[in-house]
Design an enzyme around this catalytic site. Sequence first.
Site, mmCIF file in Angstrom:
data_model
loop_
_atom_site.group_PDB
_atom_site.id
_atom_site.type_symbol
_atom_site.label_atom_id
_atom_site.label_comp_id
_atom_site.label_asym_id
_atom_site.label_seq_id
_atom_site.Cartn_x
_atom_site.Cartn_y
_atom_site.Cartn_z
ATOM 1 N N PRO A 2 22.400 -73.730 -25.131
ATOM 2 C CA PRO A 2 23.768 -74.125 -25.479
ATOM 3 C C PRO A 2 24.561 -72.926 -25.988
ATOM 4 C CG PRO A 2 22.187 -75.710 -26.314
ATOM 5 C CD PRO A 2 21.395 -74.555 -25.815
ATOM 6 N N GLU A 3 25.748 -72.757 -25.443
ATOM 7 C CA GLU A 3 26.616 -71.654 -25.824
ATOM 8 C C GLU A 3 27.844 -72.209 -26.550
ATOM 9 O OE1 GLU A 3 27.185 -68.939 -22.504
ATOM 10 O OE2 GLU A 3 25.309 -69.602 -21.596
ATOM 11 N N HIS A 109 10.498 -85.406 -28.774
ATOM 12 C CA HIS A 109 10.696 -84.060 -29.326
ATOM 13 C C HIS A 109 11.562 -84.081 -30.593
ATOM 14 C CE1 HIS A 109 8.999 -82.989 -25.490
ATOM 15 N NE2 HIS A 109 10.071 -83.371 -24.837
ATOM 16 N N ARG A 128 11.277 -77.260 -26.854
ATOM 17 C CA ARG A 128 10.534 -76.004 -26.969
ATOM 18 C C ARG A 128 10.405 -75.518 -28.408
ATOM 19 N NH1 ARG A 128 11.840 -71.862 -22.170
ATOM 20 N NH2 ARG A 128 9.862 -71.076 -22.998
ATOM 21 N N ARG A 170 29.738 -47.258 -25.109
ATOM 22 C CA ARG A 170 28.541 -48.056 -24.833
ATOM 23 C C ARG A 170 28.085 -47.857 -23.398
ATOM 24 N NH1 ARG A 170 27.931 -52.590 -27.978
ATOM 25 N NH2 ARG A 170 25.992 -52.811 -26.800
#
Length: 305
Positions: A2-3, A109, A128, A170
């Site tokens: 999820p972002e 879960h 997970r 960078r």
Amino acid sequence: MPELPEVETIRRQLEPAITGLRIESAEVLDERWTRPVPPATVERALAGRRIEAVERRGKYLLLRLEGDRTLAMHLRMTGNLLLDRPNEARAAVKLGGRRLYETAPRPRHLRAVIRLEGGARLLFTDARRFGQAVVLDGDGVEAYFATRLGLEPLSGALTADELCRLAAGRRAPLKSFLLNQVGIAGIGNIYADEALHRAALHPLSPAGSMKPEHCERLREGIVAALEAGLRSGGASVDDYLDARGEPGAMQDEFLVHTREGEPCPRCGAEIRRIVVAGRSTYFCPSCQRRLRRRPRRRRRRASAA
């Protein structure tokens, strides 16, 4: 994982539903959720406190509690935060309506349960077990995020000039640059690909190679990609569900992500997949131009007196 759009979607759903409610109890079922803090310590820190606000910082979801205390949660790869309101769900079923909320007493879960006054529950599930939670006090919130998160991309702080400043010098590829949360917070694998395609920039271009016009295009691409994700309720590529237990629809709107072998929506060339920083990366080799690293200016040696 999820972002920003996925976490913000959850925040927007939870804010009107739980703000002002008191936490009756918290139960941590997996000690990894609060590690290294013992579960009992976190349970005591939350119990009895009223939720004053629901906020987001990067990919973190924050519950601001009375007494200047904050519960910060990170969903990581497969975490979900579900709002379970059994009373409303049972009423909907009785009236023949659509069942909106998960009413099973023990979803798969399940790692933590936060019980709220009135019978509602917040359920943190995680297949997970990478998701985490931490309780922060007072000024500890800013200190905690100071070294972890950078600019919020949907705030006015992200300008083309600021983007160029962050990228200056960078050598890291643009894809890696966008994934680094210390620079810009909330962007992950999905929206980095989508932002770079919108900006017509190759993911392997060195970040420091951008000129002001490239920075402006990338800023616009980042904002457009994230706003598209918000409009679609996030992307459910793997395990993501919103607070109501429903999937997002952004995966149906992807321009390049997971579209290997399909035609580019802008130029028609075949979308390719490469690996950048260990992450699958999708791009158009035709219209996403690869920039070259800008040469460093050599300092002139001072002439001898």
